[in-house]
Design an enzyme around this catalytic site. Structure first.
Site, PDB file in Angstrom:
ATOM      1  CD  GLU A   1     -46.516  31.762 -54.268  1.00  0.00           C
ATOM      2  OE1 GLU A   1     -47.093  31.575 -53.163  1.00  0.00           O
ATOM      3  OE2 GLU A   1     -45.645  31.075 -54.608  1.00  0.00           O
TER       4      GLU A   1
ATOM      5  CG  ASP B   1     -47.811  32.729 -50.267  1.00  0.00           C
ATOM      6  OD1 ASP B   1     -46.690  32.557 -49.863  1.00  0.00           O
ATOM      7  OD2 ASP B   1     -48.450  31.511 -50.537  1.00  0.00           O
TER       8      ASP B   1
ATOM      9  CB  ILE C   1     -49.467  26.667 -49.081  1.00  0.00           C
ATOM     10  CG1 ILE C   1     -50.948  26.002 -48.959  1.00  0.00           C
ATOM     11  CG2 ILE C   1     -48.739  26.114 -48.028  1.00  0.00           C
ATOM     12  CD1 ILE C   1     -50.953  24.746 -49.452  1.00  0.00           C
ATOM     13  CG  ASP C   2     -44.905  31.937 -46.949  1.00  0.00           C
ATOM     14  OD1 ASP C   2     -44.502  32.136 -48.276  1.00  0.00           O
ATOM     15  OD2 ASP C   2     -44.350  32.627 -45.896  1.00  0.00           O
TER      16      ASP C   2
ATOM     17  CB  THR D   1     -45.292  25.362 -51.473  1.00  0.00           C
ATOM     18  OG1 THR D   1     -46.130  26.416 -51.444  1.00  0.00           O
ATOM     19  CG2 THR D   1     -45.765  24.391 -52.270  1.00  0.00           C
TER      20      THR D   1
ATOM     21  CG  ASP E   1     -43.352  34.971 -50.549  1.00  0.00           C
ATOM     22  OD1 ASP E   1     -42.311  35.042 -51.264  1.00  0.00           O
ATOM     23  OD2 ASP E   1     -43.990  33.898 -50.505  1.00  0.00           O
TER      24      ASP E   1
HETATM   25  C1  LIP Z   1     -41.588  30.657 -49.973  1.00  0.00           C
HETATM   26  C2  LIP Z   1     -41.038  31.913 -49.198  1.00  0.00           C
HETATM   27  C3  LIP Z   1     -39.778  31.324 -48.405  1.00  0.00           C
HETATM   28  C4  LIP Z   1     -38.628  31.088 -49.675  1.00  0.00           C
HETATM   29  C5  LIP Z   1     -39.257  30.022 -50.583  1.00  0.00           C
HETATM   30  C6  LIP Z   1     -40.790  30.246 -51.134  1.00  0.00           C
HETATM   31  P1  LIP Z   1     -43.889  29.987 -51.099  1.00  0.00           P
HETATM   32  O1  LIP Z   1     -43.029  31.174 -50.546  1.00  0.00           O
HETATM   33  O2  LIP Z   1     -42.198  31.998 -48.257  1.00  0.00           O
HETATM   34  O3  LIP Z   1     -39.196  32.673 -47.783  1.00  0.00           O
HETATM   35  O4  LIP Z   1     -37.577  30.879 -49.277  1.00  0.00           O
HETATM   36  O5  LIP Z   1     -38.316  29.930 -51.625  1.00  0.00           O
HETATM   37  O6  LIP Z   1     -40.505  31.445 -51.983  1.00  0.00           O
HETATM   38  O7  LIP Z   1     -43.470  29.726 -52.537  1.00  0.00           O
HETATM   39  O8  LIP Z   1     -43.783  28.610 -50.338  1.00  0.00           O
HETATM   40  O9  LIP Z   1     -45.159  30.680 -51.184  1.00  0.00           O
END
Ligand code: LIP
Length: 281
Positions: free
Chosen positions: A71, A91, A93-94, A96, A221
């Site tokens: 990412e 990813d 940190i999914d 964030t 994601d």
């Molecule tokens: C997140 C996604 C989540 C979405 C957030 C963000 P990140 O990914 O996993 O579904 O709602 O807006 O995109 O940016 O935290 O890796």
């Protein structure tokens, strides 16, 4: 004979656990600064970059011929292109936004693809230390326990998971909110959003939720959680009901085909550029 990626899976599991330790050290401090990317809700922290650099370096050292799609590397301008070569889709940190706020749903997501087919996926939910993983044809697991979807066929008995995502333009917001309203009036039992697509989708794999849908997320994601749902007996497809395409930024992951197609008929997508679209000049 199909290649055996067991060693790579075990390496990925080890990396995810090491990355999770870095995430949790920062998570407990609650002092992380952030900057915004595509919108005020699309955040990045030094920990995102630190964890991704750790993963990229470790994978590059062990597998110099493999490709890496992360990412934050893409955000920094690296070309996003999935080829037939062995590719790690990361990813770091999914969730964030959750990480910045101390909301306890953050995950490290690692998928591994060869010939554009996902061989395994790992989602490590850091706060509750749940390690979800699956390998193609090998089943899906959480902390070693085999996973199975709910197989729910009646949409009125479904618990639905989705995300509002990072888009803040009027069309995206009106589409997302009208989708939620449509489903609540269907009715479904409820709608939930954990703030991390990867962990959201793993709830379908465990049977705790019956369907997840999203428009606007990115391949990193959901690349790992998609195979986890599939190997738990679930259905993963496009929001139009066609074949799942991880670069399309649209997905439905469900307990059954009946529920998947019923949700596809109920919801609407909004236009968003593919992850692998040619960069605009
Ligand atoms: C997140 C996604 C989540 C979405 C957030 C963000 P990140 O990914 O996993 O579904 O709602 O807006 O995109 O940016 O935290 O890796």
């Amino acid at each position: 004979m199909a290649a055996d990626w067991t060693d790579s899976l075990n390496f990925g599991l080890s990396l995810a656990k090491q990355a999770s330790q870095v995430v949790m050290e920062a998570y407990e401090l609650r002092t992380e600064e952030f900057t915004c990317k595509s919108s005020a809700a699309d955040l990045v922290t030094q920990s995102d970059v630190k964890v991704e650099n750790f993963l990229k370096s470790a994978i590059g050292s062990k597998y110099p011929q493999h490709r890496f799609l992360g990412e934050e590397s893409v955000a920094a301008g690296e070309r996003l292109e999935l080829t037939d070569l062995p590719t790690w889709i990361i990813d770091p940190i999914d969730g964030t936004v959750n990480f910045v706020h101390g909301f306890p749903f953050v995950a490290v997501s690692i998928a591994f693809c060869v010939n554009r087919q996902t061989e395994f996926g790992i989602v490590l939910s850091c706060v509750d230390q749940k390690v979800y993983y699956a390998r193609r044809g090998g089943g899906a697991y959480c902390n070693g326990r085999r996973l199975r979807v709910s197989e729910q066929q009646d949409v009125s008995k479904c618990l639905v998971v989705t995300e509002i995502g990072a888009e803040r333009d009027d069309l995206a917001l009106s589409t997302m909110t009208s989708n939620i309203l449509t489903l609540l009036k269907l009715p479904v039992h409820g709608v939930r959003a954990l703030g991390t697509a990867a962990v959201d989708m793993c709830q379908v794999a465990t049977g705790a939720a019956d369907v997840y849908y999203h428009v606007g997320m990115h391949c990193w994601d959901i690349a790992a959680s998609a195979i986890i749902v599939q190997e738990a007996g679930g259905v993963v497809m496009d929001t139009e009901g066609s074949r799942f395409d991880m670069m399309s930024r649209r997905v439905i992951a469900a307990s059954s085909s009946v529920v998947a197609h019923r949700i596809a008929r109920a919801i609407r997508a909004f236009p968003c550029s593919r992850d692998d679209a040619e960069p605009s000049q």
